[in-house]
Design a protein around this motif. Structure first.
Motif, PDB file in Angstrom:
ATOM      1  N   VAL A  14     -45.033 -39.397  -2.697  1.00 55.03           N
ATOM      2  CA  VAL A  14     -45.989 -40.322  -3.322  1.00 55.03           C
ATOM      3  C   VAL A  14     -47.084 -40.704  -2.340  1.00 55.03           C
ATOM      4  O   VAL A  14     -48.269 -40.700  -2.670  1.00 55.03           O
ATOM      5  CB  VAL A  14     -45.249 -41.590  -3.829  1.00 55.03           C
ATOM      6  CG1 VAL A  14     -46.248 -42.628  -4.299  1.00 55.03           C
ATOM      7  CG2 VAL A  14     -44.303 -41.236  -4.945  1.00 55.03           C
ATOM      8  N   ILE A  15     -46.680 -41.009  -1.098  1.00 53.39           N
ATOM      9  CA  ILE A  15     -47.688 -41.431  -0.134  1.00 53.39           C
ATOM     10  C   ILE A  15     -48.600 -40.257   0.240  1.00 53.39           C
ATOM     11  O   ILE A  15     -49.790 -40.434   0.488  1.00 53.39           O
ATOM     12  CB  ILE A  15     -47.038 -42.105   1.100  1.00 53.39           C
ATOM     13  CG1 ILE A  15     -47.964 -43.201   1.606  1.00 53.39           C
ATOM     14  CG2 ILE A  15     -46.763 -41.151   2.208  1.00 53.39           C
ATOM     15  CD1 ILE A  15     -47.287 -44.415   2.105  1.00 53.39           C
ATOM     16  N   SER A  16     -48.056 -39.026   0.251  1.00 54.29           N
ATOM     17  CA  SER A  16     -48.892 -37.858   0.533  1.00 54.29           C
ATOM     18  C   SER A  16     -49.948 -37.690  -0.548  1.00 54.29           C
ATOM     19  O   SER A  16     -51.125 -37.453  -0.253  1.00 54.29           O
ATOM     20  CB  SER A  16     -48.051 -36.585   0.585  1.00 54.29           C
ATOM     21  OG  SER A  16     -47.023 -36.724   1.514  1.00 54.29           O
ATOM     22  N   ILE A  17     -49.527 -37.819  -1.815  1.00 53.97           N
ATOM     23  CA  ILE A  17     -50.488 -37.695  -2.912  1.00 53.97           C
ATOM     24  C   ILE A  17     -51.547 -38.788  -2.782  1.00 53.97           C
ATOM     25  O   ILE A  17     -52.743 -38.537  -2.943  1.00 53.97           O
ATOM     26  CB  ILE A  17     -49.762 -37.793  -4.278  1.00 53.97           C
ATOM     27  CG1 ILE A  17     -48.819 -36.602  -4.450  1.00 53.97           C
ATOM     28  CG2 ILE A  17     -50.763 -37.845  -5.417  1.00 53.97           C
ATOM     29  CD1 ILE A  17     -47.866 -36.718  -5.608  1.00 53.97           C
ATOM     30  N   ALA A  18     -51.098 -40.009  -2.452  1.00 57.88           N
ATOM     31  CA  ALA A  18     -52.035 -41.117  -2.298  1.00 57.88           C
ATOM     32  C   ALA A  18     -53.044 -40.824  -1.192  1.00 57.88           C
ATOM     33  O   ALA A  18     -54.243 -41.075  -1.345  1.00 57.88           O
ATOM     34  CB  ALA A  18     -51.274 -42.407  -2.005  1.00 57.88           C
ATOM     35  N   VAL A  19     -52.560 -40.263  -0.066  1.00 57.85           N
ATOM     36  CA  VAL A  19     -53.475 -39.988   1.048  1.00 57.85           C
ATOM     37  C   VAL A  19     -54.452 -38.866   0.679  1.00 57.85           C
ATOM     38  O   VAL A  19     -55.642 -38.936   1.000  1.00 57.85           O
ATOM     39  CB  VAL A  19     -52.694 -39.653   2.341  1.00 57.85           C
ATOM     40  CG1 VAL A  19     -53.620 -39.107   3.410  1.00 57.85           C
ATOM     41  CG2 VAL A  19     -51.985 -40.891   2.855  1.00 57.85           C
ATOM     42  N   VAL A  20     -53.968 -37.824  -0.018  1.00 56.72           N
ATOM     43  CA  VAL A  20     -54.873 -36.754  -0.459  1.00 56.72           C
ATOM     44  C   VAL A  20     -55.984 -37.354  -1.330  1.00 56.72           C
ATOM     45  O   VAL A  20     -57.162 -37.096  -1.131  1.00 56.72           O
ATOM     46  CB  VAL A  20     -54.108 -35.662  -1.245  1.00 56.72           C
ATOM     47  CG1 VAL A  20     -55.092 -34.683  -1.884  1.00 56.72           C
ATOM     48  CG2 VAL A  20     -53.159 -34.918  -0.339  1.00 56.72           C
ATOM     49  N   PHE A  21     -55.580 -38.206  -2.277  1.00 59.80           N
ATOM     50  CA  PHE A  21     -56.540 -38.843  -3.179  1.00 59.80           C
ATOM     51  C   PHE A  21     -57.548 -39.692  -2.404  1.00 59.80           C
ATOM     52  O   PHE A  21     -58.755 -39.540  -2.540  1.00 59.80           O
ATOM     53  CB  PHE A  21     -55.779 -39.705  -4.202  1.00 59.80           C
ATOM     54  CG  PHE A  21     -56.649 -40.587  -5.043  1.00 59.80           C
ATOM     55  CD1 PHE A  21     -57.277 -40.076  -6.172  1.00 59.80           C
ATOM     56  CD2 PHE A  21     -56.844 -41.919  -4.710  1.00 59.80           C
ATOM     57  CE1 PHE A  21     -58.091 -40.887  -6.948  1.00 59.80           C
ATOM     58  CE2 PHE A  21     -57.651 -42.735  -5.485  1.00 59.80           C
ATOM     59  CZ  PHE A  21     -58.273 -42.217  -6.607  1.00 59.80           C
ATOM     60  N   VAL A  22     -57.024 -40.581  -1.565  1.00 54.67           N
ATOM     61  CA  VAL A  22     -57.908 -41.498  -0.829  1.00 54.67           C
ATOM     62  C   VAL A  22     -58.824 -40.718   0.104  1.00 54.67           C
ATOM     63  O   VAL A  22     -60.033 -40.942   0.159  1.00 54.67           O
ATOM     64  CB  VAL A  22     -57.073 -42.526  -0.035  1.00 54.67           C
ATOM     65  CG1 VAL A  22     -57.954 -43.318   0.909  1.00 54.67           C
ATOM     66  CG2 VAL A  22     -56.336 -43.459  -0.976  1.00 54.67           C
ATOM     67  N   CYS A  23     -58.252 -39.758   0.828  1.00 49.41           N
ATOM     68  CA  CYS A  23     -59.017 -38.989   1.798  1.00 49.41           C
ATOM     69  C   CYS A  23     -60.115 -38.186   1.099  1.00 49.41           C
ATOM     70  O   CYS A  23     -61.268 -38.182   1.537  1.00 49.41           O
ATOM     71  CB  CYS A  23     -58.043 -38.057   2.521  1.00 49.41           C
ATOM     72  SG  CYS A  23     -58.475 -37.727   4.204  1.00 49.41           S
ATOM     73  N   ALA A  24     -59.764 -37.545  -0.009  1.00 46.53           N
ATOM     74  CA  ALA A  24     -60.733 -36.710  -0.713  1.00 46.53           C
ATOM     75  C   ALA A  24     -61.870 -37.541  -1.291  1.00 46.53           C
ATOM     76  O   ALA A  24     -63.051 -37.235  -1.091  1.00 46.53           O
ATOM     77  CB  ALA A  24     -60.029 -35.933  -1.817  1.00 46.53           C
ATOM     78  N   PHE A  25     -61.526 -38.610  -2.008  1.00 40.49           N
ATOM     79  CA  PHE A  25     -62.576 -39.355  -2.696  1.00 40.49           C
ATOM     80  C   PHE A  25     -63.366 -40.261  -1.771  1.00 40.49           C
ATOM     81  O   PHE A  25     -64.552 -40.484  -2.000  1.00 40.49           O
ATOM     82  CB  PHE A  25     -61.991 -40.107  -3.891  1.00 40.49           C
ATOM     83  CG  PHE A  25     -61.727 -39.191  -5.055  1.00 40.49           C
ATOM     84  CD1 PHE A  25     -62.751 -38.871  -5.931  1.00 40.49           C
ATOM     85  CD2 PHE A  25     -60.498 -38.602  -5.220  1.00 40.49           C
ATOM     86  CE1 PHE A  25     -62.539 -37.989  -6.974  1.00 40.49           C
ATOM     87  CE2 PHE A  25     -60.264 -37.719  -6.262  1.00 40.49           C
ATOM     88  CZ  PHE A  25     -61.288 -37.412  -7.140  1.00 40.49           C
ATOM     89  N   SER A  26     -62.743 -40.757  -0.690  1.00 37.39           N
ATOM     90  CA  SER A  26     -63.551 -41.550   0.238  1.00 37.39           C
ATOM     91  C   SER A  26     -64.534 -40.638   0.957  1.00 37.39           C
ATOM     92  O   SER A  26     -65.682 -41.020   1.201  1.00 37.39           O
ATOM     93  CB  SER A  26     -62.666 -42.309   1.228  1.00 37.39           C
ATOM     94  OG  SER A  26     -61.883 -41.412   1.966  1.00 37.39           O
TER      95      SER A  26
END
Lengths: 237, 256
Positions: free
Chosen positions: A56-68
């Motif tokens: 879950v945290i990996s998916i969250a980091v991919v999302f945050v990293c990509a969109f930021s």
């Protein structure tokens, strides 16, 4: 002449060329944020005792990293350089809050389990490092890919470490899984659960693996393995 | 870039972000509150995990099943420290908008002075009799620990217990939650001795004697957490004594 240069520019920018591919694959191996750049170690030690929260945290980091990266890159020319770090931080914090609220609304048990670590993505050096080093100077699409790549590089290590720790520390795999994928053992929400298994009931948990210190050893071993396999990473001079 | 540009940029950006997050928060508020309530109810039911019916496994309960059990089989009451039952208005006055005993937040109650606290109690009705589920909260080594204790209809024998914690050490103190064998020990223990004196159940370092009805084994390497569990039970169940005595006096000679 003018026409020629225009054409040249167009040819130089394919949607998914060699450079774009490199942006995605580089952080997985040659420039991995955890094992090569040694960033984001704090959360890698803290959340990796079980596979599900790590995922879950990996998916969250991919999302945050990509969109930021995407957002920062879109407004990079408008950001006043005096306050650029604060602007980046606000973008990251906003996205992390979005993740936190969504998780709270859709998977409360996992939200409870991760507690403060979702919020701590804000301080994850990987995200801010990519914004400052890449997104501030590159076009949106490439920045987006760079963000995805780095998120994946981080996530890959997290999951490898979590698999090792959960398997040896708890004798289980994918505890608490929302979908049924029973493989060993009788529990519906586990992939492997030695406690309820007829064949692996003898397994006694290694409590060291549950402690954060074990993640340090596992990451250390991973770095060793990667460096002996990928000679590019070793400084020969 | 001029100062006024910087100020304008920051103002616009922060208001945009504020609006976005407010909309998202309000939009998802209802859903997360429902989820939170289900999560807490499931924790209450964990104390009676053995008595949910034939073939029902507590971990596999779906959200709907949890709500169904709570709506049909669970009666909830709120009590003050002298054992009086509180009305919905009293609960609202104590700061819980929902007005139901299940809305009581034990973490908030723990911060109040002892005399001002209010407590939820859940009465779980099955065809095999009633179970009284009590909520307790105390301190572990690093942070708070809490649990739900189910008593059988004789109000003396523990039918089941479940514990949770905020930040105990994984593999050591966290075993109170992660290791089912720990809460399993409480089953069948008695909180009153034969003469009717309140004894609670102690968590004993080095292990309880065989056949001890008022003690369970501690956890190696987690003495402080285990002592915390013992203290939490002693104090937490004592809070409910006036209520337990009332139930006993209404139905004299309740025995299974």
């Amino acid at each position: 002449m003018a026409e020629n240069t225009v054409q040249e520019v167009k040819v130089k920018e394919p949607l998914f060329g060699k450079k774009e591919k490199k942006l995605l694959t580089d952080p997985l191996n040659d420039n991995n944020p955890i094992t090569v750049q040694v960033l984001g170690i704090c959360s890698a030690l803290a959340v990796t005792s079980l596979v599900l929260p790590s995922l879950v945290i990996s998916i969250a980091v991919v999302f945050v990293c990509a969109f930021s990266s995407l957002i920062t890159s879109l407004v990079r020319n408008a950001i006043p350089s005096q306050v650029r770090m604060i602007v980046q931080l606000v973008i990251i914090a906003t996205l992390v809050t979005v993740v936190e609220l969504t998780l709270k609304a859709f998977n409360y048990p996992v939200y409870k389990q991760l507690s403060v670590y979702i919020g701590l993505i804000i301080t994850n050096c990987i995200v801010m490092g990519r914004l400052e080093a890449f997104a501030m100077a590159n076009k949106p699409w490439r920045s987006f890919l760079d963000g995805v790549g780095n998120g994946l590089g981080y996530g890959a290590i997290l999951i490898i470490v979590a698999v090792v720790r959960e398997l040896f520390g708890k004798g289980s795999l994918f505890a608490g899984s929302p979908i049924e994928m029973k493989f060993i053992g009788a529990s519906n929400d586990y992939m492997i659960n030695t406690v309820t298994s007829d064949w692996f009931g003898w397994y006694s948990n290694n409590n060291l693996m549950v402690l954060p210190a074990a993640a340090m050893f596992v990451i250390g071993l991973l770095i060793w393995a990667q460096r002996s396999w990928n000679k590019k990473l070793v400084d020969i001079s | 870039m001029s100062t006024s540009y910087v100020v304008r940029f920051v103002l616009i950006m922060t208001s945009l972000v504020a609006v976005l997050l407010t909309v998202l928060f309000l939009g998802l508020k209802e859903r997360s509150e429902i989820n939170e309530a289900i999560f807490n109810k499931k924790a209450v039911l964990a104390a009676v995990a053995d008595h949910l019916g034939e073939g029902v496994v507590h971990e596999d309960l779906t959200d709907d099943q949890v709500l169904e059990i709570f709506d049909n089989n669970v009666e909830q009451v709120a009590l003050n420290m002298s054992g009086q039952q509180l009305t919905a208005d009293d609960i609202i006055a104590a700061g819980y908008k929902g007005g139901k005993p299940e809305n009581i937040d034990m973490a908030k109650e723990k911060k109040k002075t002892e005399a001002d606290r209010i407590l939820p109690a859940y009465i779980y009705n099955t065809d095999k009799g009633k179970f009284y589920i009590l909520s307790v909260r105390g301190n572990g080594l690093w942070d708070e620990i809490w649990g739900n204790i189910a008593l059988e209809a004789d109000l003396t024998t523990i039918a089941g217990a479940s514990f949770d914690h905020k930040g105990e050490t994984p593999g050591l103190g966290a075993e109170i939650k992660d290791n089912p064998a720990f809460s399993e020990q409480f089953k069948g223990k008695k909180i009153y001795d034969i003469s009717g004196k309140y004894t609670s159940v102690a968590v004993i370092k080095g292990g309880a004697e065989k056949g001890d009805a008022h003690g369970v084994d501690g956890i190696s390497g987690a003495t402080v957490t285990a002592d915390g569990v013992g203290e939490m039970l002693e104090r937490g169940i004592r809070y409910y004594e006036p209520f337990l005595n009332q139930v006993k006096s209404v139905k004299p000679g309740v025995k299974n």
